[in-house]
Design an enzyme around this catalytic site. Structure first.
Site, PDB file in Angstrom:
ATOM      1  N   SER A  23     -43.648  -3.656  29.230  1.00 42.09           N
ATOM      2  CA  SER A  23     -44.835  -3.917  28.420  1.00 42.09           C
ATOM      3  C   SER A  23     -45.441  -2.621  27.893  1.00 42.09           C
ATOM      4  O   SER A  23     -45.593  -1.645  28.624  1.00 42.09           O
ATOM      5  CB  SER A  23     -45.879  -4.648  29.268  1.00 42.09           C
ATOM      6  OG  SER A  23     -47.070  -4.798  28.545  1.00 42.09           O
ATOM      7  N   ILE A  73     -53.207   4.716  26.598  1.00 43.16           N
ATOM      8  CA  ILE A  73     -53.417   3.904  25.394  1.00 43.16           C
ATOM      9  C   ILE A  73     -54.686   3.077  25.570  1.00 43.16           C
ATOM     10  O   ILE A  73     -55.506   2.966  24.657  1.00 43.16           O
ATOM     11  CB  ILE A  73     -52.201   2.975  25.140  1.00 43.16           C
ATOM     12  CG1 ILE A  73     -50.887   3.777  25.051  1.00 43.16           C
ATOM     13  CG2 ILE A  73     -52.427   2.119  23.908  1.00 43.16           C
ATOM     14  CD1 ILE A  73     -50.779   4.760  23.939  1.00 43.16           C
ATOM     15  N   CYS A 132     -53.044  -1.320  35.616  1.00 40.70           N
ATOM     16  CA  CYS A 132     -53.113  -0.330  34.544  1.00 40.70           C
ATOM     17  C   CYS A 132     -54.127   0.751  34.905  1.00 40.70           C
ATOM     18  O   CYS A 132     -55.301   0.451  35.133  1.00 40.70           O
ATOM     19  CB  CYS A 132     -53.516  -0.964  33.218  1.00 40.70           C
ATOM     20  SG  CYS A 132     -53.569   0.275  31.897  1.00 40.70           S
ATOM     21  N   GLY A 219     -41.535   7.430  32.833  1.00 36.03           N
ATOM     22  CA  GLY A 219     -40.316   8.176  32.524  1.00 36.03           C
ATOM     23  C   GLY A 219     -39.533   8.531  33.771  1.00 36.03           C
ATOM     24  O   GLY A 219     -39.929   8.188  34.890  1.00 36.03           O
TER      25      GLY A 219
HETATM   26  C1  LIG Z   1     -47.182   3.944  26.075  1.00 39.37           C
HETATM   27  C2  LIG Z   1     -47.157   2.993  27.218  1.00 39.37           C
HETATM   28  C3  LIG Z   1     -47.907   1.817  27.174  1.00 39.37           C
HETATM   29  C4  LIG Z   1     -47.914   0.934  28.234  1.00 39.37           C
HETATM   30  N1  LIG Z   1     -48.646  -0.226  28.169  1.00 39.37           N
HETATM   31  C5  LIG Z   1     -48.616  -1.114  29.188  1.00 39.37           C
HETATM   32  C6  LIG Z   1     -49.301  -2.361  29.108  1.00 39.37           C
HETATM   33  O1  LIG Z   1     -49.920  -2.696  28.100  1.00 39.37           O
HETATM   34  N2  LIG Z   1     -49.258  -3.206  30.177  1.00 39.37           N
HETATM   35  C7  LIG Z   1     -48.549  -2.886  31.311  1.00 39.37           C
HETATM   36  O2  LIG Z   1     -48.545  -3.673  32.255  1.00 39.37           O
HETATM   37  N3  LIG Z   1     -47.867  -1.743  31.399  1.00 39.37           N
HETATM   38  C8  LIG Z   1     -47.884  -0.842  30.373  1.00 39.37           C
HETATM   39  N4  LIG Z   1     -47.157   0.319  30.458  1.00 39.37           N
HETATM   40  C9  LIG Z   1     -46.346   0.575  31.659  1.00 39.37           C
HETATM   41  C10 LIG Z   1     -44.883   0.197  31.441  1.00 39.37           C
HETATM   42  O3  LIG Z   1     -44.755  -1.183  31.180  1.00 39.37           O
HETATM   43  C11 LIG Z   1     -44.023   0.558  32.653  1.00 39.37           C
HETATM   44  O4  LIG Z   1     -44.495  -0.144  33.776  1.00 39.37           O
HETATM   45  C12 LIG Z   1     -44.049   2.029  32.959  1.00 39.37           C
HETATM   46  O5  LIG Z   1     -44.073   2.785  31.770  1.00 39.37           O
HETATM   47  C13 LIG Z   1     -42.880   2.495  33.814  1.00 39.37           C
HETATM   48  O6  LIG Z   1     -41.650   2.335  33.157  1.00 39.37           O
HETATM   49  P1  LIG Z   1     -40.921   3.543  32.357  1.00 39.37           P
HETATM   50  O7  LIG Z   1     -40.937   4.731  33.241  1.00 39.37           O
HETATM   51  O8  LIG Z   1     -39.551   3.033  32.056  1.00 39.37           O
HETATM   52  O9  LIG Z   1     -41.727   3.757  31.120  1.00 39.37           O
HETATM   53  C14 LIG Z   1     -47.147   1.218  29.386  1.00 39.37           C
HETATM   54  C15 LIG Z   1     -46.390   2.389  29.432  1.00 39.37           C
HETATM   55  C16 LIG Z   1     -46.372   3.274  28.378  1.00 39.37           C
HETATM   56  C17 LIG Z   1     -45.545   4.506  28.467  1.00 39.37           C
END
Ligand SMILES: Cc1cc2nc3c(=O)[nH]c(=O)nc-3n(C[C@H](O)[C@H](O)[C@H](O)COP(=O)(O)O)c2cc1C
Ligand SMILES: Cc1cc2nc3c(=O)[nH]c(=O)nc-3n(C[C@H](O)[C@H](O)[C@H](O)COP(=O)(O)OP(=O)(O)OC[C@H]3O[C@@H](n4cnc5c(N)ncnc54)[C@H](O)[C@@H]3O)c2cc1C
Ligand SMILES: Cc1cc2nc3c(=O)[nH]c(=O)nc-3n(C[C@H](O)[C@H](O)[C@H](O)COP(=O)(O)OP(=O)(O)OC[C@H]3O[C@@H](n4cnc5c(N)ncnc54)[C@H](O)[C@@H]3O)c2cc1C
Ligand SMILES: Cc1cc2nc3c(=O)[nH]c(=O)nc-3n(C[C@H](O)[C@H](O)[C@H](O)COP(=O)(O)O)c2cc1C
Ligand code: FES
Ligand code: FES
Lengths: 306, 259, 306, 259
Positions: A23, A73, A132, A219
């Protein structure tokens, strides 16, 4: 050899393969539709939605750090009705199950969003964002106390029959407590991990780089932390787990599956290489073939740890 | 919009710290319009490094030109690219400049902001004037290209080392007066630092002409998905909304922007 | 311009500059003495010590990951008496304050180690490790419940008059609770952060890479998480903070100071570039000069966040 | 022990996947003894990448030679090093081989395990025999150097593509028999995979000679500070202790090691 069966069921959400997007990192699907074939995804998980439109935080909203990025964000979005109107027609058209990430500042708000999405065609399930780090009220506050989390899940449970998947906060001493609390309150699946609370300071101005001061780290930097939490959660979980955090390559997704996840989500990697989710699907299929497994279900929880 | 593996054709040092990079990018280049940009995965940064956005400064067949300044890690690495190196590029992105000016096109460039304006000048039906500004002589770039196309070029530097001494807006004020005196309407196009864009926008409003401003906002996804690059905007009916510079811009009309 | 004053006092530990090394990443000082001038450090913090010699975990004990490493050394050490006998003569000889990182599996054990170190010449203070993710008993267990942590700190407090610095666990929802608990129980300073609980799986063998299965993530990957925790802790803290986590360059140390730390520790970076602590000292001095500050104390907590 | 910036003098491909890297390392090289190793910060890996340990395979004045196999990220990047590139190197590290053999030195090498043995052969007063093993012909390296020094060389490969078909221990068994028959005492020196070292150690015990085994244990600090590279060991009095391969080794006598 026959192609392995990639289908999984994530607490009632039927996916053609175990790979979705995280998400907030894939917009509402539409934005990436010119770059990759989104119909090949196991599911599309959309940006967090609350009841009303929400402006999010001031900019700067992100900063790059070693091994990833920190974002704040602040859950900008069009509100539930705006989302259904503006984006569901496209999403329905993909034929892919849509997981809607929802949030609110009160139990009632979460419940109301869930209610309104209940009968929307194409919505396959709800991911409850209780973790969040980027909004003052709501979000995180619900995810760091097991009783609050359970009460919230129960309230949303009463409001909808859609598959319900709370997204747990990673910065807790014992994730199992939250796993049990969420399950008992009626969760059909669990998602983890959300970003880790983080902060970056500009030493020349001596100010936080992010306008919101703090944000969430995502990341590859967080991948080993996520694997640990998924593995631990899987030991207490009776429902399936959607794992995410730092997947850049198929191997990192496979680690999650071995640790006990039923499906995985690609997040930050989408920004760097939008083909990552498709490469991950391919990589999992290859792995199953090489290891003579007929279904991805054989991989889930297959860690040998004796 | 597509994600292609571009091949470096040539890398040319311009003034100190500025480079021109030419990439064979096939269809991507062919589809590009002035004001659009590309999102570049810089080779040799670590795997998790985010992409970097750059305006398209010109197109020749399938060859795409980027004009950039080395300001940090990413652009630093870019400057080491050699012919034949492969570079992953997403584009063309964003809306681009409108190509039907209602008056004499007046292009205002600050530093590397000249990049999209070079491309624009090569595609505008009507010739006009380029006002190029920078801190010092080395920051005023690519002006010969404009002259070759038959554009008039005026320059300003803050230290006076090239052209007029002062801000580029001083040139703009004079040019607007001149056009007004000759009864001509202007159409402004600008790219450069926020302060400059804001000043140009104010001139457009004051002069009653349109001012197209290309914003330089730090980006993550570049395609409208992450909401990192937002800008507060105003609709014609006065209501405000939050736009994504990568998707709804990077070019906005001066009156749209709520600074 | 005059050189800035780098001296700091860390809850009774007087340091010539605000830079020490993180426990477990610099052995007992001796190991790096041929490579850098250890007498220039603000303090030397040694590897965790318990009452008796302890073998630690089986190998593999480490694995490299994006932005750092995961370790599960498991607190191998010579025991308090062995440490004093084998290493204190060298350490005393450096003239640098020695901070001894201590641990145990019971309150009594912690207290006894503290008691035995109380009168050892050259020992300047104790860092209480209540947050090691790599031992089954002790360590972490004490650090994730505020009451347990407070009780432990109080017990050690009764056993010694040495400056006492609990090292807090990072994986908690609200660090301020632990800051207050530790302070009220008699802590003179606070150290944070320890490594983040993490895990890496070898997908070919489907086994955890570390023999201990789980370990702790360190290195630049955790720096933004550490800055956030230090900043938050500083808001509740009345005692000085020793900050660590991912310092590779002076700028990352300066971020900690701006966030509210009085001193910093260089950890994983020692393995990569042993000159890092000295480069950090130099970088802080440069920064103070460039910013016209006369003392590093002006930097501590100087974040502008309005 | 010192931390120097070495300068690449030459990089030579040996068999497929094996390289020889020569570094100007001044005093570090001059102080080095056979069996010691260096801890290399591989350029162009990301900043947080750990160092990689390599045996010193030879020294010529201030020039240090490393013989390595590309097995992953670090060694992969190393293979791109060019003359003039700077490489940060800590060394010489570890204890090294004893240089006073009580009998005929028999060196047993598995793959890149030949590296420290090359250096050893050049420094041992007494000539002997090298038994070099590997999976295939390409894994048997640097044997000419030994021959040039007047050493006898025997080879074994698992696929029989060079020398005897089978494990290098088959050669060792024969050599030990031969020496026994001629009434000579052997002194074993070995470097290679754990399985091979263990087998060599068992032969040393059985033959009643000393066996010096150089262990290949993954390392972090390389200087004894982190306790990542531990090995269970036995003292002469039978008590066990936990040693650090980087600091107390990497060379141990066969009887010291508790496998
Ligand atoms: C730019 C950005 C926006 C995100 N927005 C949301 C969100 O709206 N709701 C949510 O539950 N997680 C949000 N996340 C978290 C991601 O869904 C995910 O849990 C987190 O980034 C870890 O995964 P990754 O390391 O592959 O990015 C966001 C992450 C990023 C980087
Ligand atoms: C649409 C668009 C078009 C552009 N066109 C061009 C062009 O044609 N030519 C050109 O040279 N540049 C152009 N830029 C700017 C270019 O993208 C940046 O200079 C580049 O990304 C810097 O990368 P780097 O790794 O070298 O710098 P970094 O090391 O990432 O940072 C360099 C500087 O940028 C600042 N910075 C980094 N991230 C942020 C952030 N999130 N918020 C605020 N400040 C930040 C840093 O503080 C630092 O001062 C354009 C930008 C946009 C958005
Ligand atoms: C004292 C000593 C001397 C050495 N001398 C030589 C030499 O002369 N020549 C030579 O070629 N090599 C030598 N090595 C081995 C060399 O250090 C490694 O091959 C090198 O570090 C691999 O780096 P890489 O980045 O290429 O591989 P990586 O990508 O780091 O890993 C390559 C392989 O090593 C495994 N691995 C990585 N980390 C660990 C770990 N912590 N535990 C277990 N397995 C792990 C991986 O699973 C993988 O199979 C020596 C090692 C030691 C300890
Ligand atoms: C190999 C290793 C061993 C460690 N041993 C200890 C220890 O004995 N006691 C302790 O409190 N922390 C220990 N730590 C944690 C560090 O002191 C430090 O808190 C952590 O590594 C974060 O800092 P860094 O990112 O700069 O390494 C160890 C860390 C590493 C990497
Ligand atoms: S950069 Fe992601 S929305 Fe604009
Ligand atoms: S590698 Fe650190 S003790 Fe050996």
């Amino acid at each position: 050899m026959q192609e392995a069966d990639l289908r999984v069921e994530l607490g009632g959400i039927r996916m053609n393969n175990p790979v979705t997007v995280a998400s907030g990192t894939f917009g509402y699907g539409k934005e990436y539709a010119e770059l990759i074939d989104v119909t090949r995804l196991g599911a599309i998980t959309v940006k967090g939605i609350r009841l009303q439109p929400w402006p999010g935080n001031p900019v700067p909203r992100h900063v790059e750090v070693p091994g990833g990025m920190v974002n704040a964000i602040g859950l900008q979005g069009p509100g539930v009705d705006g989302f259904v109107r503006e984006y569901m027609p496209f999403l329905r058209g993909t034929g892919v199950p849509v997981i809607v990430n929802i949030w609110g500042t009160t139990e009632e708000e979460y419940a109301e969003v869930a209610r309104r999405l209940s009968d929307v065609e194409g919505v396959a399930g709800l991911e409850l964002n209780i973790s969040c780090p980027n909004v003052k009220e709501g979000g995180h506050a619900f995810g760091t106390d097991p009783r609050t989390a359970a009460s919230l899940v129960a309230a949303v449970r009463r409001a909808t029959r859609l598959p319900l998947m709370p997204k747990l906060a990673p910065n807790v001493p014992d994730i199992k407590v939250f796993v049990r609390a969420a399950q008992e309150a009626g969760a059909d699946a669990l998602a983890l991990i959300n970003t880790l609370p983080a902060m970056v300071i500009d030493i020349e101005t001596r100010r936080p780089v992010l306008a919101n001061k703090v944000g969430g780290l995502s990341g590859p930097a967080i991948h080993p932390v996520a694997v640990k939490l998924v593995w631990e959660a899987a030991q207490a979980a009776t429902v399936p787990i959607l794992a995410m955090g730092g997947i850049m390559e198929p191997g990192q997704a496979i680690e999650f599956l071995i640790a006990g996840a039923t499906a995985v989500a690609v997040g930050t990697a989408n920004f760097i290489d939008p083909t990552t989710p498709l490469r991950v699907i391919g990589g999992i299929a290859d792995y199953l073939r090489r290891h003579g497994m007929r279904s991805v279900k054989e991989l889930t929880g297959s860690l040998i740890s004796g | 919009m597509m994600d292609v593996s571009g091949s470096v054709i040539r890398q040319t040092p311009l003034a100190a710290g500025y480079w021109s990079l030419e990439l064979e990018a096939g269809l991507l280049a062919k589809q590009a319009r002035p004001g659009q940009f590309v999102h570049v995965r810089v080779p040799r940064l670590e795997q998790s490094a985010l992409r970097r956005p750059f305006s398209i400064s010109g197109v020749r067949g399938g060859v795409l030109e980027i004009l950039y300044k080395t300001v940090g890690r990413g652009t630093g690495e870019m400057s080491h690219l050699l012919p034949g190196d492969a570079v992953q590029v997403i584009g063309p992105l964003g809306n681009g400049f409108p190509l039907e000016p209602r008056g004499v096109p007046v292009l205002v460039a600050g530093g590397y902001g000249v990049a999209p304006l070079s491309f624009l000048a090569s595609r505008l039906g009507r010739k006009g004037v380029l006002l190029a500004g920078g801190r010092s002589a080395g920051d005023v770039l690519s002006t010969e290209g404009f002259e070759r196309l038959g554009w008039q070029v005026q320059m300003a530097t803050q230290d006076g080392s090239r052209g007029e001494k002062g801000l580029v807006t001083v040139l703009l004020d004079k040019e607007l007066l001149r056009l007004k005196a000759s009864g001509e309407q202007a159409e402004l196009y600008a790219c450069g630092p926020d302060g400059m864009l804001r000043a140009v926008g104010e001139r457009a409003v004051a002069a009653g002409c349109r001012g197209w401003l290309s914003l330089d906002k730090h980006m993550v996804c570049g395609v409208g998905a992450c909401l990192a690059c937002v800008q507060k905007l105003r609709r014609e009916d006065g209501t405000e909304w939050i736009g994504r510079v990568c998707h709804d811009g990077p070019v906005f009309e001066a009156r749209e922007i709520v600074w």
